[in-house]
Write a protein that holds these residues in place. Structure first.
Motif, PDB file in Angstrom:
ATOM      1  N   ARG A   1      44.014  -1.701   4.841  1.00  0.00           N
ATOM      2  CA  ARG A   1      44.324  -0.860   6.007  1.00  0.00           C
ATOM      3  C   ARG A   1      45.115   0.388   5.642  1.00  0.00           C
ATOM      4  O   ARG A   1      45.027   1.405   6.335  1.00  0.00           O
ATOM      5  N   ALA A   2      45.912   0.332   4.574  1.00  0.00           N
ATOM      6  CA  ALA A   2      46.694   1.507   4.178  1.00  0.00           C
ATOM      7  C   ALA A   2      45.790   2.687   3.866  1.00  0.00           C
ATOM      8  O   ALA A   2      46.162   3.846   4.079  1.00  0.00           O
ATOM      9  N   VAL A   3      44.597   2.401   3.396  1.00  0.00           N
ATOM     10  CA  VAL A   3      43.645   3.463   3.072  1.00  0.00           C
ATOM     11  C   VAL A   3      42.841   3.880   4.307  1.00  0.00           C
ATOM     12  O   VAL A   3      42.630   5.069   4.558  1.00  0.00           O
ATOM     13  N   ARG A   4      42.416   2.899   5.116  1.00  0.00           N
ATOM     14  CA  ARG A   4      41.559   3.186   6.263  1.00  0.00           C
ATOM     15  C   ARG A   4      42.317   3.800   7.438  1.00  0.00           C
ATOM     16  O   ARG A   4      41.833   4.714   8.089  1.00  0.00           O
ATOM     17  N   GLU A   5      43.489   3.255   7.710  1.00  0.00           N
ATOM     18  CA  GLU A   5      44.248   3.692   8.882  1.00  0.00           C
ATOM     19  C   GLU A   5      45.743   3.759   8.565  1.00  0.00           C
ATOM     20  O   GLU A   5      46.539   2.984   9.089  1.00  0.00           O
ATOM     21  N   PRO A   6      46.129   4.685   7.679  1.00  0.00           N
ATOM     22  CA  PRO A   6      47.527   4.730   7.241  1.00  0.00           C
ATOM     23  C   PRO A   6      48.522   4.999   8.367  1.00  0.00           C
ATOM     24  O   PRO A   6      49.616   4.436   8.368  1.00  0.00           O
ATOM     25  N   ARG A   7      48.149   5.823   9.342  1.00  0.00           N
ATOM     26  CA  ARG A   7      49.081   6.106  10.435  1.00  0.00           C
ATOM     27  C   ARG A   7      49.356   4.853  11.266  1.00  0.00           C
ATOM     28  O   ARG A   7      50.494   4.619  11.700  1.00  0.00           O
ATOM     29  N   ALA A   8      48.336   4.049  11.486  1.00  0.00           N
ATOM     30  CA  ALA A   8      48.529   2.818  12.240  1.00  0.00           C
ATOM     31  C   ALA A   8      49.445   1.860  11.480  1.00  0.00           C
ATOM     32  O   ALA A   8      50.308   1.198  12.068  1.00  0.00           O
ATOM     33  N   VAL A   9      49.254   1.760  10.166  1.00  0.00           N
ATOM     34  CA  VAL A   9      50.107   0.906   9.348  1.00  0.00           C
ATOM     35  C   VAL A   9      51.548   1.400   9.392  1.00  0.00           C
ATOM     36  O   VAL A   9      52.488   0.618   9.572  1.00  0.00           O
ATOM     37  N   LEU A  10      51.733   2.703   9.236  1.00  0.00           N
ATOM     38  CA  LEU A  10      53.081   3.261   9.276  1.00  0.00           C
ATOM     39  C   LEU A  10      53.737   3.010  10.633  1.00  0.00           C
ATOM     40  O   LEU A  10      54.932   2.706  10.711  1.00  0.00           O
ATOM     41  N   ASP A  11      52.967   3.128  11.681  1.00  0.00           N
ATOM     42  CA  ASP A  11      53.496   2.893  13.020  1.00  0.00           C
ATOM     43  C   ASP A  11      53.988   1.448  13.149  1.00  0.00           C
ATOM     44  O   ASP A  11      55.033   1.189  13.762  1.00  0.00           O
ATOM     45  N   GLU A  12      53.254   0.505  12.555  1.00  0.00           N
ATOM     46  CA  GLU A  12      53.671  -0.892  12.602  1.00  0.00           C
ATOM     47  C   GLU A  12      54.944  -1.131  11.804  1.00  0.00           C
ATOM     48  O   GLU A  12      55.710  -2.056  12.102  1.00  0.00           O
ATOM     49  N   PHE A  13      55.175  -0.313  10.798  1.00  0.00           N
ATOM     50  CA  PHE A  13      56.413  -0.396  10.028  1.00  0.00           C
ATOM     51  C   PHE A  13      57.559   0.352  10.719  1.00  0.00           C
ATOM     52  O   PHE A  13      58.686   0.344  10.234  1.00  0.00           O
ATOM     53  N   GLY A  14      57.245   1.021  11.825  1.00  0.00           N
ATOM     54  CA  GLY A  14      58.272   1.757  12.557  1.00  0.00           C
ATOM     55  C   GLY A  14      58.463   3.182  12.108  1.00  0.00           C
ATOM     56  O   GLY A  14      59.451   3.834  12.470  1.00  0.00           O
ATOM     57  N   VAL A  15      57.525   3.702  11.329  1.00  0.00           N
ATOM     58  CA  VAL A  15      57.604   5.082  10.854  1.00  0.00           C
ATOM     59  C   VAL A  15      56.860   5.990  11.837  1.00  0.00           C
ATOM     60  O   VAL A  15      55.639   5.890  11.967  1.00  0.00           O
ATOM     61  N   LYS A  16      57.597   6.833  12.506  1.00  0.00           N
ATOM     62  CA  LYS A  16      57.018   7.752  13.490  1.00  0.00           C
ATOM     63  C   LYS A  16      56.921   9.148  12.864  1.00  0.00           C
ATOM     64  O   LYS A  16      57.929   9.736  12.507  1.00  0.00           O
ATOM     65  N   LEU A  17      55.717   9.647  12.739  1.00  0.00           N
ATOM     66  CA  LEU A  17      55.483  10.951  12.129  1.00  0.00           C
ATOM     67  C   LEU A  17      55.084  11.964  13.187  1.00  0.00           C
ATOM     68  O   LEU A  17      54.565  11.611  14.251  1.00  0.00           O
ATOM     69  N   LEU A  18      55.331  13.228  12.875  1.00  0.00           N
ATOM     70  CA  LEU A  18      54.877  14.294  13.756  1.00  0.00           C
ATOM     71  C   LEU A  18      53.353  14.400  13.671  1.00  0.00           C
ATOM     72  O   LEU A  18      52.762  14.134  12.617  1.00  0.00           O
TER      73      LEU A  18
END
Length: 208
Positions: free
Chosen positions: A135-152
């Protein structure tokens, strides 16, 4: 095969998956009274969350405070990290990548679990999981969101794939309000996950 008939061989009692084998061995050692579970957990926690990640955190803190060091780190990660005495198995070929307001970096190993042990300590279980690796390759933003990382929305995400030839260290962005902090104090703001890219550096005052 010559060993096929030895069903009572200790290895025949263990599952084939390496992690399951390790857990089975641990259970056997605990059952025989050779290992204290509390001591083992404390030892694992020390290497997973203190010794290893502390090395990488010192590298990041130095890069935050020394522009020349950061420049060398980005140009030649292996040798520059070694300047602080950090080198060893699975950390021979290091590349440092810097998070910026324009780009966030995260690291994965899609083939197995290549990881810089000498710099970040014991790899977390989720880093080795099939779910993270795919999933880190396919949908990195979704993975980051699950880790609590909110990006612009304007911030790009770049995924770096570790291998036997190269491993990566993410330099997280330095938090605001840290201008007067010492290098040692800054080290406390850098977590293992922030150097993988699945977390941000901890704002001052928020660390445990």
């Amino acid at each position: 095969m010559p060993h096929d008939h030895h069903d009572d061989h200790p290895h025949s009692l263990l599952p084939s998956d390496p992690e399951l084998r390790a857990r089975a061995l641990e259970s056997i050692l605990v059952e025989k009274g050779l290992v204290d579970p509390a001591s083992l957990n404390a030892l694992i926690d020390t290497y997973e969350n203190k010794i290893g990640p502390r090395n990488g955190a010192q590298v990041v803190a130095r890069a935050w405070t020394d522009p020349d060091y950061k420049k060398r780190l980005l140009e030649n990660g292996t040798d520059t990290i070694a300047e602080l005495g950090f080198q060893g198995r699975q950390s021979e070929h290091m590349v440092a990548v810097e998070n910026t307001p324009e780009q966030h970096n995260m690291v994965v190993c899609t083939l197995c679990s290549c990881y810089p042990w000498a710099i970040l300590g014991i790899p977390p279980a989720w880093y080795k999981s099939d779910a993270y690796r795919s999933r880190a390759v396919r949908e990195p933003r979704a993975v980051l969101d699950e880790f609590g990382v909110k990006l612009l929305p304007t911030q790009k995400v770049r995924v770096w794939d570790s291998s036997a030839e190269v491993r990566y260290l993410v330099i997280p962005m330095r938090p605001d309000g840290t201008e007067g902090m010492t290098e040692e104090q800054l080290t406390d703001l850098v977590s293992r996950n922030s150097m993988i890219g699945t977390a941000l550096a901890t704002p001052p005052g928020d660390q445990p």
